[in-house]
Design an enzyme around this catalytic site. Structure first.
Site, PDB file in Angstrom:
ATOM      1  N   GLY A 193       0.780  -1.239   0.000  1.00  0.00           N
ATOM      2  CA  GLY A 193       0.000   0.000   0.000  1.00  0.00           C
ATOM      3  C   GLY A 193       0.810   1.285   0.000  1.00  0.00           C
TER       4      GLY A 193
ATOM      5  N   LYS B 142      -6.915   5.763  11.000  1.00  0.00           N
ATOM      6  CA  LYS B 142      -8.320   5.472  11.330  1.00  0.00           C
ATOM      7  C   LYS B 142      -8.394   5.084  12.810  1.00  0.00           C
ATOM      8  CE  LYS B 142      -9.647   3.594   6.784  1.00  0.00           C
ATOM      9  NZ  LYS B 142     -10.077   2.331   6.137  1.00  0.00           N
TER      10      LYS B 142
ATOM     11  N   GLU C 167       3.671   4.024   5.996  1.00  0.00           N
ATOM     12  CA  GLU C 167       2.454   3.214   5.864  1.00  0.00           C
ATOM     13  C   GLU C 167       1.406   3.983   5.068  1.00  0.00           C
ATOM     14  OE1 GLU C 167       1.103   0.534   6.017  1.00  0.00           O
ATOM     15  OE2 GLU C 167       1.370  -0.599   7.843  1.00  0.00           O
TER      16      GLU C 167
ATOM     17  N   ASP D 289      -5.042   0.979  10.868  1.00  0.00           N
ATOM     18  CA  ASP D 289      -6.407   0.669  11.313  1.00  0.00           C
ATOM     19  C   ASP D 289      -6.350   0.187  12.765  1.00  0.00           C
ATOM     20  OD1 ASP D 289      -7.745   1.208   8.894  1.00  0.00           O
ATOM     21  OD2 ASP D 289      -7.323  -0.768   8.131  1.00  0.00           O
TER      22      ASP D 289
HETATM   23  C1  PRP Z   1      -2.873  -2.613   5.300  1.00  0.00           C
HETATM   24  C2  PRP Z   1      -1.972  -1.405   5.546  1.00  0.00           C
HETATM   25  C3  PRP Z   1      -1.281  -1.762   6.818  1.00  0.00           C
HETATM   26  C4  PRP Z   1      -2.293  -2.604   7.544  1.00  0.00           C
HETATM   27  C5  PRP Z   1      -2.962  -1.745   8.543  1.00  0.00           C
HETATM   28  O1  PRP Z   1      -2.151  -3.579   4.637  1.00  0.00           O
HETATM   29  O2  PRP Z   1      -1.067  -1.206   4.505  1.00  0.00           O
HETATM   30  O3  PRP Z   1      -0.081  -2.461   6.618  1.00  0.00           O
HETATM   31  O4  PRP Z   1      -3.257  -3.064   6.589  1.00  0.00           O
HETATM   32  O5  PRP Z   1      -3.921  -2.478   9.250  1.00  0.00           O
HETATM   33  P1  PRP Z   1      -3.855  -2.681  10.812  1.00  0.00           P
HETATM   34  O6  PRP Z   1      -3.522  -1.376  11.439  1.00  0.00           O
HETATM   35  O7  PRP Z   1      -5.258  -3.137  11.118  1.00  0.00           O
HETATM   36  O8  PRP Z   1      -2.841  -3.747  11.112  1.00  0.00           O
HETATM   37  P2  PRP Z   1      -2.808  -4.813   3.887  1.00  0.00           P
HETATM   38  O9  PRP Z   1      -2.778  -5.999   4.801  1.00  0.00           O
HETATM   39  O10 PRP Z   1      -4.142  -4.405   3.347  1.00  0.00           O
HETATM   40  O11 PRP Z   1      -1.760  -5.077   2.731  1.00  0.00           O
HETATM   41  P3  PRP Z   1      -1.392  -4.176   1.435  1.00  0.00           P
HETATM   42  O12 PRP Z   1      -0.664  -2.940   1.934  1.00  0.00           O
HETATM   43  O13 PRP Z   1      -0.499  -5.052   0.644  1.00  0.00           O
HETATM   44  O14 PRP Z   1      -2.684  -3.829   0.741  1.00  0.00           O
END
Ligand code: PRP
Length: 179
Positions: free
Chosen positions: A43, A130, A98, A102
């Site tokens: 991301g 968030k 990042e 979340d």
């Molecule tokens: C997303 C984002 C963070 C994580 C945040 O990654 O990039 O790394 O989720 O979520 P959290 O605070 O609930 O742990 P994702 O797993 O969607 O992978 P990506 O970046 O490859 O889409």
């Protein structure tokens, strides 16, 4: 793809303007010290690229790829490193990049893991925050925008692997994404 968009939440211009300000904050905080930007794949892609081009301090980059066990909708806190950093970070000023924080579980794990490698400093910069979803407290030194309980895509953020390439951040129509 555009037909799936419900509402543009942050436009391309808003994102770029915010990144400019964020870069000033980061440059002030690090003075002229060299910083290693550690991008969390996938991301961080566009955010990291735009941020580093506007940063007026010496930067190097590295990437780490992690995956939570189980679907992202059922986060447990268990994180697996799929691709580790290429270089040691001992005595370096590390800034984690990042796209979104979340629950904080991913960053919580990464902060613990990277701290053990003895960096000179370890801070976090996330484009989106968030806080309403937070399960574990995370020190977030630099952030672009705060968002409530809203699922968004674009500018690196995906839904089922799609929509990352949109130049803005948007919500999707309910029939496309019920989240
Ligand atoms: C997303 C984002 C963070 C994580 C945040 O990654 O990039 O790394 O989720 O979520 P959290 O605070 O609930 O742990 P994702 O797993 O969607 O992978 P990506 O970046 O490859 O889409």
């Amino acid at each position: 793809m555009l037909k799936d968009v419900e509402e543009v939440v942050f436009s391309e211009a808003q994102i770029q303007e915010r990144i400019k300000k964020l870069c000033e904050e980061i440059a002030d905080a690090y003075e002229k010290k060299p910083v290693l930007l550690v991008g969390i794949l996938k991301g961080c892609l566009f955010f990291m690229a735009d941020l580093m081009r506007k940063l007026d301090i010496p930067v190097a980059i590295d990437f780490i790829s992690v995956s939570s066990y189980g679907p992202s909708t059922e986060k447990t806190g268990a994180v697996k490193i799929l691709k580790d950093l290429d270089t040691p970070i001992q005595d370096k000023h590390v800034l984690i990049i990042e796209d979104v924080v979340d629950t904080g579980l991913t960053l919580g794990y990464l902060l613990r893991n990277l701290k053990e490698r003895s960096p000179a400093s370890l801070q976090v910069c996330s484009l989106l925050d968030k806080p309403d979803y937070r399960i574990v407290g995370i020190p977030l030194q630099f952030k672009g925008f705060e968002l409530g309980k809203k699922f968004v895509v674009g500018y690196g953020l995906d839904y089922q692997g799609k929509y990352r390439h949109l130049p803005f951040i948007a919500s999707l129509k309910k029939e496309i994404c019920p989240l």
